[in-house]
Design a protein around this motif. Structure first.
Motif, PDB file in Angstrom:
ATOM      1  N   ALA A   1       0.630   3.907   3.921  1.00  0.00           N
ATOM      2  CA  ALA A   1       2.039   3.563   3.748  1.00  0.00           C
ATOM      3  C   ALA A   1       2.267   2.659   2.541  1.00  0.00           C
ATOM      4  CB  ALA A   1       2.571   2.883   5.010  1.00  0.00           C
ATOM      5  N   GLY A   2       1.192   2.085   2.029  1.00  0.00           N
ATOM      6  CA  GLY A   2       1.324   1.197   0.881  1.00  0.00           C
ATOM      7  C   GLY A   2       1.801  -0.190   1.271  1.00  0.00           C
ATOM      8  N   ALA A   3       1.691  -1.098   0.335  1.00  0.00           N
ATOM      9  CA  ALA A   3       2.148  -2.477   0.519  1.00  0.00           C
ATOM     10  C   ALA A   3       2.396  -3.065  -0.861  1.00  0.00           C
ATOM     11  CB  ALA A   3       1.098  -3.296   1.280  1.00  0.00           C
ATOM     12  N   ALA A   4       2.952  -4.272  -0.893  1.00  0.00           N
ATOM     13  CA  ALA A   4       3.220  -4.914  -2.185  1.00  0.00           C
ATOM     14  C   ALA A   4       1.948  -5.110  -2.987  1.00  0.00           C
ATOM     15  CB  ALA A   4       3.919  -6.254  -1.961  1.00  0.00           C
ATOM     16  N   SER A   5       0.808  -5.197  -2.292  1.00  0.00           N
ATOM     17  CA  SER A   5      -0.470  -5.408  -2.974  1.00  0.00           C
ATOM     18  C   SER A   5      -1.146  -4.106  -3.392  1.00  0.00           C
ATOM     19  CB  SER A   5      -1.416  -6.201  -2.065  1.00  0.00           C
ATOM     20  OG  SER A   5      -1.605  -5.519  -0.835  1.00  0.00           O
ATOM     21  N   GLY A   6      -0.587  -2.949  -3.007  1.00  0.00           N
ATOM     22  CA  GLY A   6      -1.185  -1.687  -3.427  1.00  0.00           C
ATOM     23  C   GLY A   6      -1.432  -0.730  -2.282  1.00  0.00           C
ATOM     24  N   LEU A   7      -2.377   0.170  -2.513  1.00  0.00           N
ATOM     25  CA  LEU A   7      -2.659   1.236  -1.547  1.00  0.00           C
ATOM     26  C   LEU A   7      -3.924   0.998  -0.747  1.00  0.00           C
ATOM     27  CD1 LEU A   7      -1.786   4.340  -3.764  1.00  0.00           C
ATOM     28  CD2 LEU A   7      -0.474   3.440  -1.823  1.00  0.00           C
ATOM     29  N   GLU A   8      -4.443  -0.246  -0.787  1.00  0.00           N
ATOM     30  CA  GLU A   8      -5.647  -0.529  -0.029  1.00  0.00           C
ATOM     31  C   GLU A   8      -5.682  -1.998   0.373  1.00  0.00           C
ATOM     32  OE1 GLU A   8      -6.325   1.076  -3.289  1.00  0.00           O
ATOM     33  OE2 GLU A   8      -5.580  -0.848  -4.020  1.00  0.00           O
ATOM     34  N   ASN A   9      -6.367  -2.244   1.462  1.00  0.00           N
ATOM     35  CA  ASN A   9      -6.663  -3.608   1.885  1.00  0.00           C
ATOM     36  C   ASN A   9      -8.050  -3.962   1.359  1.00  0.00           C
ATOM     37  OD1 ASN A   9      -6.178  -6.047   3.406  1.00  0.00           O
ATOM     38  ND2 ASN A   9      -7.740  -5.315   4.837  1.00  0.00           N
ATOM     39  N   ILE A  10      -8.210  -5.171   0.865  1.00  0.00           N
ATOM     40  CA  ILE A  10      -9.476  -5.580   0.255  1.00  0.00           C
ATOM     41  C   ILE A  10     -10.144  -6.621   1.141  1.00  0.00           C
ATOM     42  CG2 ILE A  10     -10.512  -6.727  -1.750  1.00  0.00           C
ATOM     43  CD1 ILE A  10      -8.096  -5.553  -3.356  1.00  0.00           C
TER      44      ILE A  10
END
Length: 550
Positions: free
Chosen positions: A399-408
């Motif tokens: 779904a995406g987020a303000a930080s991008g397309l992945e969790n780090i």
């Protein structure tokens, strides 16, 4: 590279002026002597926030100056030139007074704290003694990866694209939720915009209208005043201009008898010329100014229409154009809301723009994550964590987020055979210190700053690991200027040069002093770090051996 640091009346520092060399330098001394105070002072010169508590007791203000060299053609030189600053050197100066007010300067010119922080990116990178604890936070892990990848600008573009997509999505949802209310507001706006547009108000034209109205409204008084002045000069029985002309001619004639009268005659003649020109101007004004009741009535009507419209919308007449523009913008927005297909298309385009830039960021992160994982894993082997592994995990966020397309997330296995788990869950204090140090050293290699400062980042390690850390910093110092505040003799012994910071009391005031150590003095200082208060000959030999091996 940091060339010079001058600190005055800062915390317990009276005045210190330091000149720095290249390579790896160690700052050592007893706990509380003020080693980290120098780093704090430099942080202020680089734009950190400050308050009145940094001013030494009894002083009016604290002052810090830091001078860095500027390489020709460097990004630093370009930044200085773009800001109209001198490019021969980079001198940062910060003054904080006892009331907490702060002033900043770059090469002698006033600057903002924002400008200091901008230029700091080209100059120095400071790693604090608790930096490894921040690695437990997901946002800090993401920021470290993006910084190492040089992706900060791309990350900001992703955040902006996400915000635009979210706004488009919310606009569509809101429009679908309250169609009837939006229709009523749109109808009102259409009428208001039409009414204002029909008024045809123009700010410049409004000033001309008011000026013309004042002139026509006072035409009788203006004509009467001009006629009175003209009569006094040349048209009435007591007109002064003919008499003055006669007197002027007489004065001019008399100057042939006495030249001393010449100055008075010239002044009289000049005044007479002014009066004659005034009379001519008054006649022209009378000819031009006419009573025009019809035009005056027209202007009255215009002014009345404008003032009523301004009163209706509770604004000044001059603000009507801005009001019209605002209403037109709102009407355009509501018109768009009335078109579900247009709203959906706008949302689709915003999502597409977000995903396009986010995929670029994801590709850069994936490439950097692989390289960083391998480098930190190799560093762990050197730091007495044989068999340990480190991995930067990128978990997709469809779904995406303000930080991008992945969790780090940073994953670690401290020992061979153990599964990878989140850094916060498996690392002990000592392991976290070593992993954090490896990350900082490796990440610093990708940093553009020419000076790297490590403020007691070696806390929690010792023995052979400390010696390895010292070698890592010395190796880093081959390409950068590296400064390290340390309590570990194994780290200090690896330095190219060493200073000792001490605290002394004079006349009831405590101050910090800095001593530049030669080889013999370094042996004594490292022996103190090894043996504490009682320094034996054996301790000194051990210190000398450590220096020799380095």
């Amino acid at each position: 590279m940091l060339l010079r640091l001058i600190v005055r009346d800062f915390v317990i520092v009276d005045r210190i002026e330091l000149e720095f060399g290249g390579g790896f330098g160690a700052l050592t001394g007893e706990t509380g002597a003020g080693k980290s105070i120098l780093v704090d002072a430099l942080s202020l010169a680089l734009g950190e926030r400050a308050d009145a508590t940094v001013v030494r007791s009894g002083a009016e203000r604290a002052e810090i100056s830091a001078e860095f060299d500027v390489a020709p053609g460097s990004a630093l030189e370009s930044w200085l030139r773009a800001g109209d600053f001198d490019t021969d050197a980079c001198l940062l100066r910060r003054v904080i007074d006892s009331a907490g007010r702060s002033r900043a300067y770059v090469n002698g010119a006033a600057a903002t704290l924002g400008q200091l922080r901008e230029v700091a990116d080209f100059l120095a990178d400071i790693h604090g003694q608790n930096a490894h604890h921040s690695l437990l936070r997901g946002d800090a892990q993401r920021e470290l990866l993006d910084t190492h990848a040089g992706a900060q600008t791309l990350a900001r573009e992703v955040a902006a694209a996400w915000t635009a997509w979210r706004a488009a999505r919310e606009a569509r949802a809101e429009a679908e939720k309250d169609v009837e209310a939006a229709a009523r507001e749109r109808e009102l706006l259409e009428w208001q915009v039409g009414e204002l547009a029909a008024l045809g108000f123009d700010a410049a034209g409004w000033q001309e209208t008011e000026q013309e109205h004042r002139r026509l409204g006072n035409a009788n008084a203006l004509l009467e005043g001009a006629g009175m002045a003209l009569a006094a000069l040349e048209e009435g029985e007591a007109a002064s201009l003919p008499m003055l002309q006669h007197a002027g001619a007489k004065l001019a004639e008399l100057t042939s008898f006495d030249p001393a009268l010449g100055e008075a005659a010239q002044l009289f003649e000049g005044a007479l010329i002014q009066l004659e020109e005034s009379a001519l101007a008054l006649r022209r004004y009378q000819d031009r100014l006419e009573l025009d009741p019809a035009r005056l009535a027209e202007l009255d009507s215009r002014i009345d229409a404008v003032t009523q419209m301004a009163r209706k919308h509770r604004v000044a007449p001059e603000e009507l154009p801005a009001l019209l523009e605002s209403l037109q913008g709102r009407l355009a927005e509501l018109t768009l809301r009335a078109d579900p297909a247009a709203l959906a298309e706008r949302e689709r385009k915003a999502e597409s723009a977000f995903r396009e830039v986010a995929k670029k960021l994801s590709a850069l992160r994936a490439k950097t994550a692989k390289a960083l994982s391998a480098a930190v894993t190799a560093g762990m082997q050197e730091l007495a964590m044989a068999g340990g592994r480190f991995e930067v995990a990128l978990t997709p966020l469809p779904a995406g987020a303000a930080s991008g397309l992945e969790n780090i997330e940073f994953l670690v296995s401290a020992n061979a055979g153990q599964p990878l788990r989140g850094l916060a869950k498996v690392a002990s204090g000592g392991e976290l210190s070593r992993i954090g140090l490896a990350l900082q050293v490796i990440a610093s290699q990708a940093n553009a700053a020419g000076t790297l400062i490590f403020d007691e980042v070696d806390v929690g390690i010792g023995g052979r690991v400390a010696e390895i850390v010292g070698r890592m910093l010395r190796e880093l110092g081959r390409s950068r200027q590296v400064l390290c505040v340390t309590h570990l003799p194994q780290v200090a012994a690896q330095a190219d040069w060493q200073w000792s910071i001490a605290k002394e009391t004079r006349k009831g005031a405590t101050t910090s002093t800095v001593s530049v150590l030669d080889r013999e003095a370094r042996i004594g200082e490292i022996a103190r770090m090894l043996g504490g208060e009682k320094i034996t000959e054996t301790t000194r030999r051990h210190a000398a051996e450590m220096l020799g091996q380095a």
